[in-house]
Design an enzyme around this catalytic site. Structure first.
Site, short mmCIF file in Angstrom:
data_model
loop_
_atom_site.label_atom_id
_atom_site.label_comp_id
_atom_site.label_asym_id
_atom_site.label_seq_id
_atom_site.Cartn_x
_atom_site.Cartn_y
_atom_site.Cartn_z
N LYS A 150 0.85 -1.20 0.00
CA LYS A 150 0.00 0.00 0.00
C LYS A 150 0.88 1.24 0.00
CE LYS A 150 -3.80 2.09 2.68
NZ LYS A 150 -4.60 1.96 3.92
N SER A 177 -9.66 1.71 2.78
CA SER A 177 -8.77 2.54 1.98
C SER A 177 -7.70 1.77 1.23
CB SER A 177 -8.10 3.57 2.90
OG SER A 177 -7.26 2.92 3.84
N SER A 205 -10.17 -0.86 6.86
CA SER A 205 -9.56 -0.59 5.56
C SER A 205 -8.87 -1.79 4.92
CB SER A 205 -8.56 0.56 5.67
OG SER A 205 -9.24 1.79 5.77
#
Length: 485
Positions: free
Chosen positions: A89, A164, A188
């Site tokens: 990420k 996210s 997330s």
């Protein structure tokens, strides 16, 4: 093809469907090379670039790293992740590779050091395949990013991936990488895992290293991972913690005999799509048929309100300080104020309302301390009823109250024929986050529209190894591996 693929067939198989553990074993044994495996994944990533799963991929660098891994194997290395290309990420600092945090102003920022979790996988032999797309500053659940594009769901391009950690989930679901690191503050990891049909693991808060990862809340943040199977999460957990988990092989239904599992229908089936509830109840029946003992618990009329108020209050109150301190400590060339001014309008409005100290919806210092010192202990006490008083190993619930909404539903979504805030997508995941419990989302089938449905298992604090062992057995009841696309 699934993770039962034999080594002899690997040379001709579609290696993009391999799980992390089996791919690592194949590279270590010489059945495939890291270079060939990585090249195949790069080709697939180019073909599926429309998903917007990655912000950055340095193809030359990742192939060079793969060749270096093959040389290490030839020299006798048996590192557990040797030659494995993993997604990361883009909230994790990566030495020599741009780290944007999802915002325009840091598009060309290149850190001098790796986040601790990135260092851990590199020391275990992994290579960084690329940096996954994410919601700006990890602040959102839909997968939308104004600068880098909406991450699309591999199962249906007009549906959201969740967020996210949107690109991380989509990349694993689409077979671009066997696993990817993500982050979870209120859901997330687990929300996009559910929407994209992969396994998403959130460890006990603080179990995995998180230094060098852009924060939201020091109380709630945790690093974690997406993978194709629970076995792959077990491998990553060993790398991150140094613990050698003892996990019994999945033994069909017999592996669940006597396992006590709890569920709380009044709390976690209150606002869910009918199809989600139907599938969840089918899952519970199948687990019962497989030998599990199912116990129904009630966490209290005000449990959901208590969790929501406390957790979102902590989340918003800690954001400004957490980000400011991170930028300072990591010598990142921007400020909180500059980030705020550059946010997309909807997010800037939200921060102005709940994050900035003078915002109309900001949490007062008194309410913040009440959330920490009164609400959180009460939430933990109620959850302990299930774990201690009822003897449950985990609490079961649908990971999300609906399948992946349409991309056009960014601000409000439809759940059970009601129009509600998109924040409701985290209605179930937020309870584990509120007190730091470990949680995992497993894919348990598809809706009539062909969209994945997730099952969440939450366990008591620190019982990550027990959770992973049980999740592996439950995965065996429903079939191993992610939902194919």
């Amino acid at each position: 093809m699934d993770d039962t693929t034999t080594a002899s067939s690997l040379q001709t198989a579609d290696v993009s469907s391999l799980g992390l553990a089996i791919a690592a074993t194949a590279v270590c044994s010489g059945d495939i090379t890291s270079e060939a495996y990585t090249a195949a994944l790069l080709q697939r990533a180019r073909a599926l670039a429309e998903l917007n799963a990655f912000i950055t991929i340095d193809e030359a660098e990742v192939l060079a790293a793969a060749r270096a891994a093959d040389k290490l194997r030839a020299a006798g290395s048996t590192a557990p992740l040797l030659g494995m290309p993993l997604g990361v990420k883009d909230s994790y600092l990566t030495k020599g590779l741009p780290t944007s945090l999802g915002i325009e102003s840091l598009a060309h920022f290149v850190p001098r050091e790796d986040a601790d979790a990135v260092r851990a996988i590199k020391e275990a032999g992994a290579l960084i395949f690329g940096k996954n797309n994410l919601v700006e500053m990890s602040y959102g659940l839909t997968g939308h990013n104004a600068r880098y594009g909406q991450v699309k769901n591999p199962h249906a391009r007009d549906h959201m991936s969740g967020g996210s950690s949107s690109g991380s989930a989509a990349a694993v679901a689409a077979g671009l990488v066997p696993a990817s690191l993500g982050g979870d503050t209120v859901g997330s990891i687990r929300v996009p895992a559910s929407f994209c049909g992969v396994v998403g693991f959130k460890p006990t808060t603080g179990r995995w290293p998180r230094d060098g990862v852009a924060p939201i809340s020091h109380t709630l943040d945790t690093t974690g991972a997406f993978a194709r199977s629970v076995e792959d999460c077990i491998l990553l957990d060993q790398v991150m913690t140094g613990e050698q988990a003892v996990v019994q092989p999945t033994n069909g239904g017999n592996g669940l005999k006597g396992a006590r599992l709890a569920f709380a229908p009044r709390q976690f089936l209150d606002l869910v799509d009918p199809e989600i509830e139907t599938r969840f109840r089918e899952v519970v029946r199948r687990l019962q048929d497989a030998g599990a003992e199912i116990v129904e618990v009630d966490l209290g009329d005000d449990f959901n309100a208590l969790v929501q108020t406390a957790t979102w209050g902590i989340f918003a109150h800690e954001t400004m300080g957490a980000i400011s301190e991170f930028l300072r400590r990591q010598d990142i060339p921007t400020t909180f104020e500059a980030i705020y001014e550059g946010l997309k309008p909807q997010l800037r409005q939200a921060w102005g309302h709940i994050v900035l100290p003078g915002g109309a919806g900001a949490t007062s210092a008194e309410a913040y301390h009440t959330a920490l010192d009164v609400s959180r202990p009460e939430i933990q006490r109620r959850l302990n009823r299930a774990f201690v008083s009822h003897g449950a190993l985990v609490i079961l619930q649908p990971t999300t109250p609906c399948t992946a909404p349409l991309i056009e539903e960014q601000t409000t979504v439809h759940i059970a024929r009601q129009e509600v805030s998109y924040l409701a997508l985290a209605n179930h995941t937020v309870s584990a986050s509120s007190v730091g419990l470990p949680g995992i989302s497993l894919p348990v089938g598809l809706s009539r529209a062909g969209l994945p449905i997730g099952l969440e298992l939450d366990a008591s604090l620190g019982s990550d190894r027990t959770l992973l062992a049980l999740a592996r057995k439950i995965e065996g009841v429903f079939g191993t591996g992610p939902i194919a696309i």
